[in-house]
Design a protein around this motif. Sequence first.
Motif, PDB file in Angstrom:
ATOM      1  N   LYS A   1       0.833  -1.206   0.000  1.00 49.42           N
ATOM      2  CA  LYS A   1       0.000   0.000   0.000  1.00 49.42           C
ATOM      3  C   LYS A   1       0.871   1.261   0.000  1.00 49.42           C
ATOM      4  N   ARG A   2       1.943   1.230   0.772  1.00 47.57           N
ATOM      5  CA  ARG A   2       2.847   2.394   0.834  1.00 47.57           C
ATOM      6  C   ARG A   2       3.500   2.641  -0.518  1.00 47.57           C
ATOM      7  N   ARG A   3       3.975   1.550  -1.154  1.00 50.81           N
ATOM      8  CA  ARG A   3       4.619   1.697  -2.458  1.00 50.81           C
ATOM      9  C   ARG A   3       3.609   2.121  -3.527  1.00 50.81           C
ATOM     10  N   MET A   4       2.404   1.577  -3.455  1.00 44.28           N
ATOM     11  CA  MET A   4       1.377   1.944  -4.424  1.00 44.28           C
ATOM     12  C   MET A   4       0.973   3.404  -4.273  1.00 44.28           C
ATOM     13  N   GLU A   5       1.031   3.898  -3.058  1.00 41.04           N
ATOM     14  CA  GLU A   5       0.694   5.298  -2.816  1.00 41.04           C
ATOM     15  C   GLU A   5       1.779   6.217  -3.364  1.00 41.04           C
ATOM     16  N   ASN A   6       3.042   5.800  -3.208  1.00 37.82           N
ATOM     17  CA  ASN A   6       4.162   6.666  -3.592  1.00 37.82           C
ATOM     18  C   ASN A   6       4.607   6.494  -5.042  1.00 37.82           C
ATOM     19  N   GLU A   7       4.536   5.268  -5.561  1.00 39.05           N
ATOM     20  CA  GLU A   7       5.027   5.026  -6.922  1.00 39.05           C
ATOM     21  C   GLU A   7       4.187   3.977  -7.646  1.00 39.05           C
TER      22      GLU A   7
ATOM     23  N   LEU B 211       3.012  -1.176 -10.607  1.00 38.54           N
ATOM     24  CA  LEU B 211       2.123  -1.874 -11.537  1.00 38.54           C
ATOM     25  C   LEU B 211       2.837  -2.305 -12.811  1.00 38.54           C
ATOM     26  N   CYS B 212       3.691  -1.446 -13.336  1.00 40.12           N
ATOM     27  CA  CYS B 212       4.376  -1.772 -14.600  1.00 40.12           C
ATOM     28  C   CYS B 212       5.447  -2.840 -14.414  1.00 40.12           C
TER      29      CYS B 212
ATOM     30  N   LYS C 293      -7.497   7.197 -10.824  1.00 46.82           N
ATOM     31  CA  LYS C 293      -7.311   7.113  -9.377  1.00 46.82           C
ATOM     32  C   LYS C 293      -6.417   8.228  -8.834  1.00 46.82           C
ATOM     33  N   ARG C 294      -5.395   8.591  -9.621  1.00 53.17           N
ATOM     34  CA  ARG C 294      -4.416   9.585  -9.169  1.00 53.17           C
ATOM     35  C   ARG C 294      -4.198  10.643 -10.257  1.00 53.17           C
ATOM     36  N   PRO C 295      -5.199  11.479 -10.532  1.00 53.78           N
ATOM     37  CA  PRO C 295      -5.084  12.459 -11.623  1.00 53.78           C
ATOM     38  C   PRO C 295      -3.942  13.455 -11.437  1.00 53.78           C
ATOM     39  N   GLU C 296      -3.496  13.637 -10.192  1.00 58.88           N
ATOM     40  CA  GLU C 296      -2.396  14.574  -9.941  1.00 58.88           C
ATOM     41  C   GLU C 296      -1.063  14.093 -10.505  1.00 58.88           C
ATOM     42  N   MET C 297      -0.989  12.804 -10.908  1.00 60.63           N
ATOM     43  CA  MET C 297       0.254  12.247 -11.446  1.00 60.63           C
ATOM     44  C   MET C 297       0.330  12.339 -12.972  1.00 60.63           C
ATOM     45  N   ILE C 298      -0.607  13.030 -13.570  1.00 60.77           N
ATOM     46  CA  ILE C 298      -0.690  13.063 -15.030  1.00 60.77           C
ATOM     47  C   ILE C 298       0.543  13.680 -15.683  1.00 60.77           C
ATOM     48  N   ASP C 299       1.232  14.588 -14.967  1.00 56.57           N
ATOM     49  CA  ASP C 299       2.435  15.215 -15.546  1.00 56.57           C
ATOM     50  C   ASP C 299       3.715  14.800 -14.825  1.00 56.57           C
ATOM     51  N   SER C 300       3.659  13.682 -14.111  1.00 59.49           N
ATOM     52  CA  SER C 300       4.809  13.268 -13.304  1.00 59.49           C
ATOM     53  C   SER C 300       5.915  12.619 -14.136  1.00 59.49           C
TER      54      SER C 300
ATOM     55  N   LEU D 136       6.156   9.382 -17.414  1.00 59.74           N
ATOM     56  CA  LEU D 136       6.948   9.405 -18.647  1.00 59.74           C
ATOM     57  C   LEU D 136       8.023   8.325 -18.626  1.00 59.74           C
ATOM     58  N   PHE D 137       8.641   8.094 -17.476  1.00 56.95           N
ATOM     59  CA  PHE D 137       9.686   7.071 -17.336  1.00 56.95           C
ATOM     60  C   PHE D 137       9.168   5.699 -17.769  1.00 56.95           C
ATOM     61  N   GLU D 138       8.023   5.307 -17.245  1.00 52.35           N
ATOM     62  CA  GLU D 138       7.465   3.997 -17.596  1.00 52.35           C
ATOM     63  C   GLU D 138       6.989   3.974 -19.044  1.00 52.35           C
ATOM     64  N   CYS D 139       6.530   5.106 -19.547  1.00 58.19           N
ATOM     65  CA  CYS D 139       6.105   5.194 -20.940  1.00 58.19           C
ATOM     66  C   CYS D 139       7.284   4.955 -21.880  1.00 58.19           C
ATOM     67  N   LEU D 140       8.434   5.581 -21.593  1.00 59.23           N
ATOM     68  CA  LEU D 140       9.617   5.414 -22.439  1.00 59.23           C
ATOM     69  C   LEU D 140      10.120   3.975 -22.405  1.00 59.23           C
ATOM     70  N   LYS D 141      10.112   3.367 -21.230  1.00 63.88           N
ATOM     71  CA  LYS D 141      10.517   1.962 -21.123  1.00 63.88           C
ATOM     72  C   LYS D 141       9.600   1.088 -21.979  1.00 63.88           C
TER      73      LYS D 141
END
Length: 309
Positions: free
Chosen positions: A178-184, A189-190, A207-214, A218-223
């Motif tokens: 839960k802690r890791r899911m909250e922070n990253e 998930l990836c 679930k976390r719209p505030e992360m849309i520009d995080s 982008l890191f996981e998208c590039l991978k």
Amino acid sequence: MAEGLVVPVKTLYEKENWKIYTCEVSREYKYHFDGTDTISIAGDIPSLVLGVPYKIIADAKKTKYGLTYYVKTAMIALSNDGVGSYDTFLKNITTDRQFESIKKAYPNFVNMIIADEVADIDYKKIFGTGQKGLEKIIAKVVDNLVIAEIINEYGEFGVTFNMAKKMYKRYGNVHAIKRRMENEPYKILCSIQGISFKTADAIIKKKRPEMIDSPDRLFECLKFLLDEMENSEGSTYMNYAALYKKANALVPEAIKNMIKVLDNPEFKWNGESKRVSRKETFDKELFIAKKLLELRDSKSKKFDWGKEP
């Protein structure tokens, strides 16, 4: 979608990633399950304890064997009387003598397992139980209480029973997950086989719209894009402009972090050639290239491949 209390009474099929049970339906929930007394349920679920009630959420589908309910979540239906509810469950997976000795030696036995304190449990203090017997009891508790809680919490992310077990094995306990899911959430998930970046991204955005520009997004998208290129075209790198264009199409809100993210040690990119690759892939390719050069320059044509870097 059907939801209600059922009691498994017979195991019809049981493998690691798929199980089928005959269940009796609790009287007050019969109308949720086509008004029948017994149903068949199937899915990637824990090994259910026969005779113990479970709250399930399932999709009904007609098969050649009749109506089958494909389970999305199955949570053991504990009462609200604290430890006593755990005792009821424990009695169903142990003998009377085992239960008595467990309660005497470890009054909070189930809570110890949930808190990942299994190393403190000594099988010698439990009547008629060897190390393997203790491991089976612990596995029942983990599957029915711990893993089920993870699925209940993150089932909407597409986390199945098998995926939840991998999360538990990697991070140790529900609180850590839960802690890791909250922070990253993107990283967690990836990293699970079976959940793609696109699937994770679609749900995290809700679930976390505030992360849309995080940068994490982008890191996981590039991978994902670089891995997709390697798997589909066999190429271990992508031109910066092409990668930027593809990433911008998927995560336009986070593209501003491009240079910052590419500075991460997991990526290898050359400002002059404008080529971007995964560092792991780059190192393997470089290793092979060096060995091929050794082969070309070797008179004996024999050399030691050694180990990959």
